[in-house]
Motif scaffolding. Structure first.
Motif, mmCIF file in Angstrom:
data_model
loop_
_atom_site.group_PDB
_atom_site.id
_atom_site.type_symbol
_atom_site.label_atom_id
_atom_site.label_comp_id
_atom_site.label_asym_id
_atom_site.label_seq_id
_atom_site.Cartn_x
_atom_site.Cartn_y
_atom_site.Cartn_z
ATOM 1 N N ARG A 101 0.833 -1.196 0.000
ATOM 2 C CA ARG A 101 0.000 0.000 0.000
ATOM 3 C C ARG A 101 0.876 1.257 0.000
ATOM 4 O O ARG A 101 0.606 2.226 -0.693
ATOM 5 C CB ARG A 101 -0.896 -0.011 1.240
ATOM 6 N N PHE A 104 2.058 1.882 -3.458
ATOM 7 C CA PHE A 104 1.033 2.472 -4.317
ATOM 8 C C PHE A 104 0.858 3.956 -4.014
ATOM 9 O O PHE A 104 0.713 4.770 -4.923
ATOM 10 C CB PHE A 104 -0.307 1.744 -4.138
ATOM 11 N N GLU A 105 0.862 4.294 -2.727
ATOM 12 C CA GLU A 105 0.685 5.704 -2.359
ATOM 13 C C GLU A 105 1.851 6.557 -2.849
ATOM 14 O O GLU A 105 1.659 7.649 -3.384
ATOM 15 C CB GLU A 105 0.536 5.846 -0.836
ATOM 16 N N ALA A 108 1.614 6.925 -6.505
ATOM 17 C CA ALA A 108 0.551 7.870 -6.862
ATOM 18 C C ALA A 108 1.089 9.299 -6.815
ATOM 19 O O ALA A 108 0.849 10.095 -7.727
ATOM 20 C CB ALA A 108 -0.633 7.717 -5.912
ATOM 21 N N VAL A 109 1.846 9.610 -5.773
ATOM 22 C CA VAL A 109 2.392 10.968 -5.648
ATOM 23 C C VAL A 109 3.384 11.234 -6.773
ATOM 24 O O VAL A 109 3.337 12.288 -7.431
ATOM 25 C CB VAL A 109 3.064 11.185 -4.272
ATOM 26 N N ARG A 125 2.977 12.355 2.275
ATOM 27 C CA ARG A 125 2.685 11.083 2.953
ATOM 28 C C ARG A 125 3.005 11.134 4.449
ATOM 29 O O ARG A 125 2.565 10.284 5.204
ATOM 30 C CB ARG A 125 3.441 9.932 2.288
ATOM 31 N N PHE B 90 -4.479 11.516 -2.395
ATOM 32 C CA PHE B 90 -3.503 10.565 -2.917
ATOM 33 C C PHE B 90 -3.787 9.138 -2.478
ATOM 34 O O PHE B 90 -3.443 8.190 -3.170
ATOM 35 C CB PHE B 90 -2.084 11.000 -2.560
ATOM 36 N N ALA B 94 -4.114 6.238 -5.105
ATOM 37 C CA ALA B 94 -3.376 4.990 -4.926
ATOM 38 C C ALA B 94 -4.317 3.796 -5.080
ATOM 39 O O ALA B 94 -3.970 2.799 -5.708
ATOM 40 C CB ALA B 94 -2.702 4.972 -3.556
#
Lengths: 182, 222
Positions: A101, A104-105, A108-109, A125, B90, B94
């Motif tokens: 996870r 993925f985060e 994403a950023v 984050r 985000f 994600a």
């Protein structure tokens, strides 16, 4: 667009499409329009574009097990999802890219803020991301895209072609727009 | 950030109107819990705790009301809210990426995954045995046009040099350093220098230089 409206002679169009198919079935990587043009140097770029679109359309409507797909800036044959089970039986370990996870985060950023620095990702984050970033670099989903002007000249990160492939994107413009997320 | 986000979700509070006092308390309680479980608390948690307490203290301070000031006093929570909103965004992105990746798992194409490529190159490496490697190496050397030359292995060690120095001192109680190092190889020079330093440290010899820039003498300490 229908065949009747085509600027090309029907026979030439068919032959062009066949040539594209021949190139595609051998290519290990997505083939770009530029590469098609290089291979079929006697056909105008506009005509190649038309042939590719028609080919795409034909596979989409056809009953075959695969389609022609636009991905990572090129075109490539890809299996239809409904036949995944059969493929997987023979090529089980082909897709082994499960990410955490946190990964993925972070991804994403990077995808939406690129080029971005580690500091900027961490600001969003709220945690240290050096390990996650390293992991993404090793998986070739993220690359170093340069250095930022400013104190310390930190490294800037961006996504790779492999990223586009893993997420089935033709290009970065294919990402859903940031505003779509509240 | 994740923990804070979780707490806000759990309490079902309005993100724009966070009861900072409550949330801070809960946040610290969680940290205590983690500590109790012997989990190493990352510095990021402490930074967040400090931020929360800072905001709390700011909110406790009375806002000076000045009639002529039209400016809206900024809510001390505003930057945190902004950060939380961005983080939430985000998190959703994600999730959508993850969903995409999952969908992609059912689509196969002719691209060769990295892992597979790596394996192939390993196998290739295994086929190159030592002799093959040697052959390539010789070929490279001959192609480079430079004559291969032998490198003589010179064994110089510090102990030998130390013995030599001590022998020298047995013959004469003092000698000039520069005479001792005449016609020495580079390796020997290094060994002599190290040996000499060691002898000085062990208080076996003294090294003097009677005149500035003059010759250096080595002598028995006794």
């Amino acid at each position: 667009m229908s065949v009747e409206q085509s600027v090309m002679d029907k026979d030439i169009l068919e032959r062009t499409m066949a040539a594209l198919e021949a190139v595609l079935v051998v290519a290990p990587e997505p083939v770009t329009l530029k590469e098609f043009s290089a291979a079929l140097d006697f056909v105008a770029r506009r005509e190649i574009e038309e042939a590719v679109e028609r080919l795409k359309d034909r596979y989409e409507k056809g009953r075959g097990g695969f389609v022609l797909r636009e991905i990572a800036g090129g075109y490539q044959f890809a299996t239809k999802p409904e036949y995944a089970g059969y493929v997987r039986r023979l090529f089980e370990d082909r897709k082994n890219r499960r990410l955490s996870r946190a990964a993925f985060e972070t991804l994403a950023v990077v995808a939406y803020k690129q080029p971005t620095t580690r500091g900027e990702i961490e600001a969003i984050r709220g945690v240290n991301v050096s390990g996650t970033l390293q992991n993404l670099l090793e998986k070739d989903l993220v690359r170093v895209s340069g250095r930022k002007d400013g104190p310390g000249r930190p490294l800037m990160y961006g996504t790779t072609d492999a990223f586009l492939k893993v997420f089935g994107l033709a290009s970065l413009d294919d990402l859903p727009r940031e505003e779509e997320f509240s | 950030m994740d923990l804070l986000f979780y707490l806000i979700k759990k309490n079902e509070v309005d993100i724009y109107d966070i009861p900072i006092s409550e949330v801070t308390e809960q946040y610290l309680a969680y940290l205590d819990l983690l500590k109790g479980m012997n989990v190493l608390i990352a510095s990021e948690f402490l930074v967040m705790a400090a931020t929360l307490m800072f905001i709390k203290s700011r909110m406790l301070l009375p806002i000076l009301e000045e009639e002529d000031q039209d400016e809206v006093v900024e809510d001390p929570r505003a930057p945190l809210v902004q950060q939380l909103l961005e983080y939430q965004q985000f998190k959703e992105i994600a999730l959508s990426l993850e969903a995409r990746a999952t969908a992609e798992e059912n689509i196969f194409s002719r691209w060769i995954p990295l892992e597979l490529l790596d394996q192939e190159s390993y196998e290739e490496h295994e086929e190159y045995d030592l002799f093959l490697l040697f052959k390539y190496f010789s070929k490279l050397i001959s192609e480079s046009g430079e004559d291969p030359f032998e490198v003589a292995r010179i064994q110089v060690n510090v102990e030998d040099m130390r013995e030599e120095l001590l022998q020298m001192l047995k013959h004469c109680s003092r000698f000039y350093f520069h005479e001792f190092v005449i016609k020495r190889t580079f390796q020997e020079l290094i060994a002599i220098f190290l040996a000499l330093l060691e002898l000085i440290k062990r208080r076996r010899v003294r090294v003097i230089q009677p005149t500035t820039f003059g010759p250096i003498e080595v002598m028995n300490r006794t």
